[in-house]
Design a protein around this motif. Sequence first.
Motif, PDB file in Angstrom:
ATOM      1  N   LYS A   1       9.752 -18.105  -5.309  1.00 36.10           N
ATOM      2  CA  LYS A   1       9.848 -17.350  -6.734  1.00 36.10           C
ATOM      3  C   LYS A   1       8.439 -17.098  -7.207  1.00 36.10           C
ATOM      4  N   PHE A   2       7.828 -16.391  -6.200  1.00 37.04           N
ATOM      5  CA  PHE A   2       6.583 -15.577  -6.621  1.00 37.04           C
ATOM      6  C   PHE A   2       6.755 -14.398  -7.451  1.00 37.04           C
ATOM      7  N   VAL A   3       5.717 -14.226  -8.405  1.00 34.09           N
ATOM      8  CA  VAL A   3       6.011 -13.012  -9.275  1.00 34.09           C
ATOM      9  C   VAL A   3       4.554 -12.117  -9.329  1.00 34.09           C
ATOM     10  N   GLY A   4       4.517 -11.071  -9.758  1.00 34.13           N
ATOM     11  CA  GLY A   4       3.423 -10.190  -9.807  1.00 34.13           C
ATOM     12  C   GLY A   4       3.582  -9.105  -8.954  1.00 34.13           C
ATOM     13  N   THR A   5       2.415  -8.467  -8.618  1.00 28.47           N
ATOM     14  CA  THR A   5       2.344  -7.339  -7.675  1.00 28.47           C
ATOM     15  C   THR A   5       1.731  -7.557  -6.396  1.00 28.47           C
ATOM     16  N   ILE A   6       1.602  -6.820  -5.211  1.00 29.07           N
ATOM     17  CA  ILE A   6       0.872  -6.808  -4.117  1.00 29.07           C
ATOM     18  C   ILE A   6      -0.447  -6.138  -4.366  1.00 29.07           C
ATOM     19  N   PRO A   7      -1.542  -6.883  -4.297  1.00 27.98           N
ATOM     20  CA  PRO A   7      -2.893  -6.352  -4.804  1.00 27.98           C
ATOM     21  C   PRO A   7      -3.334  -5.339  -3.532  1.00 27.98           C
ATOM     22  N   THR A   8      -4.284  -4.492  -3.900  1.00 28.61           N
ATOM     23  CA  THR A   8      -4.942  -3.415  -3.009  1.00 28.61           C
ATOM     24  C   THR A   8      -5.619  -4.409  -1.965  1.00 28.61           C
ATOM     25  N   ALA A   9      -5.962  -5.550  -2.202  1.00 26.88           N
ATOM     26  CA  ALA A   9      -6.711  -6.426  -1.207  1.00 26.88           C
ATOM     27  C   ALA A   9      -5.860  -6.489   0.036  1.00 26.88           C
ATOM     28  N   ILE A  10      -4.836  -6.138   0.216  1.00 24.56           N
ATOM     29  CA  ILE A  10      -3.878  -6.588   1.435  1.00 24.56           C
ATOM     30  C   ILE A  10      -4.451  -5.564   2.509  1.00 24.56           C
ATOM     31  N   GLU A  11      -5.346  -4.891   2.253  1.00 24.67           N
ATOM     32  CA  GLU A  11      -6.033  -4.063   3.182  1.00 24.67           C
ATOM     33  C   GLU A  11      -7.119  -4.790   3.879  1.00 24.67           C
ATOM     34  N   TYR A  12      -7.330  -6.057   3.750  1.00 23.62           N
ATOM     35  CA  TYR A  12      -8.691  -6.697   4.243  1.00 23.62           C
ATOM     36  C   TYR A  12      -8.153  -7.475   5.605  1.00 23.62           C
ATOM     37  N   PRO A  13      -7.089  -8.291   5.927  1.00 24.45           N
ATOM     38  CA  PRO A  13      -6.911  -8.707   7.009  1.00 24.45           C
ATOM     39  C   PRO A  13      -6.296  -7.705   7.989  1.00 24.45           C
ATOM     40  N   PHE A  14      -7.547  -7.145   9.076  1.00 22.10           N
ATOM     41  CA  PHE A  14      -7.358  -5.984   9.744  1.00 22.10           C
ATOM     42  C   PHE A  14      -6.135  -6.376  10.578  1.00 22.10           C
ATOM     43  N   GLY A  15      -6.280  -7.469  11.075  1.00 25.25           N
ATOM     44  CA  GLY A  15      -5.324  -8.288  12.229  1.00 25.25           C
ATOM     45  C   GLY A  15      -4.029  -8.554  11.989  1.00 25.25           C
ATOM     46  N   LEU A  16      -3.677  -8.235  10.668  1.00 18.46           N
ATOM     47  CA  LEU A  16      -2.266  -8.576  10.283  1.00 18.46           C
ATOM     48  C   LEU A  16      -1.189  -7.681  10.940  1.00 18.46           C
ATOM     49  N   THR A  17      -0.359  -8.648  11.660  1.00 19.40           N
ATOM     50  CA  THR A  17       0.731  -8.140  12.270  1.00 19.40           C
ATOM     51  C   THR A  17       2.267  -8.169  11.679  1.00 19.40           C
ATOM     52  N   THR A  18       2.466  -9.138  10.689  1.00 16.77           N
ATOM     53  CA  THR A  18       3.651  -9.327  10.315  1.00 16.77           C
ATOM     54  C   THR A  18       3.464  -9.882   8.852  1.00 16.77           C
ATOM     55  N   ALA A  19       4.310  -9.220   8.036  1.00 12.56           N
ATOM     56  CA  ALA A  19       3.991  -9.414   6.380  1.00 12.56           C
ATOM     57  C   ALA A  19       5.468  -9.514   5.964  1.00 12.56           C
ATOM     58  N   ASP A  20       6.129 -10.700   5.409  1.00 10.61           N
ATOM     59  CA  ASP A  20       7.474 -10.674   4.769  1.00 10.61           C
ATOM     60  C   ASP A  20       7.326 -11.288   3.367  1.00 10.61           C
ATOM     61  N   PHE A  21       7.552 -10.196   2.544  1.00 10.83           N
ATOM     62  CA  PHE A  21       7.611 -10.687   0.994  1.00 10.83           C
ATOM     63  C   PHE A  21       8.968 -10.535   0.372  1.00 10.83           C
ATOM     64  N   SER A  22      10.126 -10.773   1.547  1.00  2.08           N
ATOM     65  CA  SER A  22      11.379 -10.523   0.874  1.00  2.08           C
ATOM     66  C   SER A  22      11.834 -11.829   0.286  1.00  2.08           C
ATOM     67  N   ASN A  23      12.886 -11.516  -0.711  1.00  3.79           N
ATOM     68  CA  ASN A  23      13.519 -12.607  -1.593  1.00  3.79           C
ATOM     69  C   ASN A  23      12.613 -13.111  -2.431  1.00  3.79           C
ATOM     70  N   ASN A  24      11.727 -12.525  -3.074  1.00  4.11           N
ATOM     71  CA  ASN A  24      10.967 -12.999  -4.223  1.00  4.11           C
ATOM     72  C   ASN A  24      11.275 -11.897  -5.399  1.00  4.11           C
ATOM     73  N   THR A  25      12.256 -12.155  -6.213  1.00  4.90           N
ATOM     74  CA  THR A  25      12.634 -11.428  -7.119  1.00  4.90           C
ATOM     75  C   THR A  25      11.662 -10.846  -8.302  1.00  4.90           C
ATOM     76  N   GLY A  26      10.689 -11.734  -8.122  1.00  2.51           N
ATOM     77  CA  GLY A  26       9.522 -11.437  -9.442  1.00  2.51           C
ATOM     78  C   GLY A  26       8.524 -10.354  -8.913  1.00  2.51           C
ATOM     79  N   PHE A  27       8.529 -10.135  -7.597  1.00  3.28           N
ATOM     80  CA  PHE A  27       7.652  -9.055  -7.077  1.00  3.28           C
ATOM     81  C   PHE A  27       7.831  -7.723  -7.686  1.00  3.28           C
ATOM     82  N   THR A  28       6.960  -7.140  -8.156  1.00  2.25           N
ATOM     83  CA  THR A  28       7.080  -5.823  -8.853  1.00  2.25           C
ATOM     84  C   THR A  28       6.106  -4.925  -8.446  1.00  2.25           C
ATOM     85  N   GLY A  29       6.311  -3.571  -8.931  1.00  5.73           N
ATOM     86  CA  GLY A  29       5.256  -2.595  -8.641  1.00  5.73           C
ATOM     87  C   GLY A  29       5.446  -1.735  -7.291  1.00  5.73           C
ATOM     88  N   ILE A  30       4.417  -1.194  -6.710  1.00  8.28           N
ATOM     89  CA  ILE A  30       4.549  -0.264  -5.452  1.00  8.28           C
ATOM     90  C   ILE A  30       3.891  -1.120  -4.356  1.00  8.28           C
TER      91      ILE A  30
END
Length: 434
Positions: A107-136
């Motif tokens: 039940k997270f809310v808010g936006t995905i920040p620009t700091a998402i660029e920092y974990p360079f090794g990231l291979t998988t990111a799943d933000f699904s089914n959090n209706t409170g996530f907004t923005g781009i």
Amino acid sequence: MHMCGIFCTCSFSGPLPASTLWDTLTTYQASYNIFSGVFPCNLCHNAQILETLDISHNRIQGQIPNTITLLSGLKTLILGSNEFTGTLTENVYYLPGLKVLDISNNKFVGTIPTAIEYPFGLTTADFSNNTGFTGILPPQTGFLYNLQKVRITGTSMSCSGVITPYNVTTNASCNDPTRCTTPSLISGESHPGAVCSDEELLPCFLRFSNDSMPREDSSNMRCKFIMRKPPEQAKIDCAQRSGAYTLGNSAQYLPDIVKDSTEQSWIIHPSYYQYRGCTCLQGYSPVWDANGTIMKCVEAPAVDKRTVIMVSAISAVAGLALLAVLVLLAQLYLRTRPKWLRERIMQAKRRQGAPKCTKPGDKVRVSIVVTDVKDFSALTGQYHELMMKAMGAHNNILRKACHTHAGYVMDQEGDSWTVAFHEPQDAVAFSLQV
């Protein structure tokens, strides 16, 4: 000597265990239990060489503490299917070794920040089914060279950046209730400012492919694949856009790679890009709403019965000779089962939906096919990159076969699919095709 804490699928309850003696703990797996309460802060202080943290499928509540950044060696963070609330602390994106991030079904809310660029090794990111996530989805995501799979479905994110249905003005790292604005529902009505231009539909480094496939849900539509742009084009587009959609001078640092749909999987719900490029399946018609930003596919009207009666009457007047010829032709067509006839039969089965009982006590006939790739694990370990490409093609072939033969995916886990069919012959045809 390193420690592993494994409490998986044991129906444990109470708060998540944490100890001051876990300074050598590297793996913490406590998924599929009934743990409740909040995330234990002392785990961050006392298990600072932890590499894997999986507490999915529990009942953990509250927010993720800022001290999670103390887990500097963390590579896998799986928090899915809990009851976390509030904004996701930005400190998660400052974990230097993070490869897998799964915060789905919370039940997270808010936006995905620009700091998402920092974990360079990231291979998988799943933000699904959090209706409170907004923005781009920030364009800074394009800096993540190793990304293989991103899932953004079941959220309120949109290419327009409009905060709906939640009005959230807090920073993603805000954990202090006295400084955070409480999320509140706002009007669901659209306005001209919510309509995205063609350039805003996707982050500047992504594009639509020329190919489309039916969606796996019950939307009865097909949408185009999402892929990375060629490196030079991505750098130009990301430098030229404005506002939150641009990278400015930093665009020149986008990686010189080209990822196709078999190497990178961008699973973004069509509501994000306002259903542009999506079409309805045969037998369904589009209905647009909210200034042309929401599309639904509804069943098309049936053929006018008066036309059928008129054609039948004209055929009767032609006489017994013509009728005999029509009967013979009809028998020939039924025996050869032409492609158009089978497609009409498949359309009727798709309209029925998945095989199911209409009321208690009814019986339903269903045929189930389970697929499996022989020696998949061994081949993946030996030829990882080739197998990832092969699995992309494998999944596309199975999706197309499911649609062709009116199959319904019951379960998909890795290389194994479980598909249900209305008739045995459809299951056999599916098996022969794949």
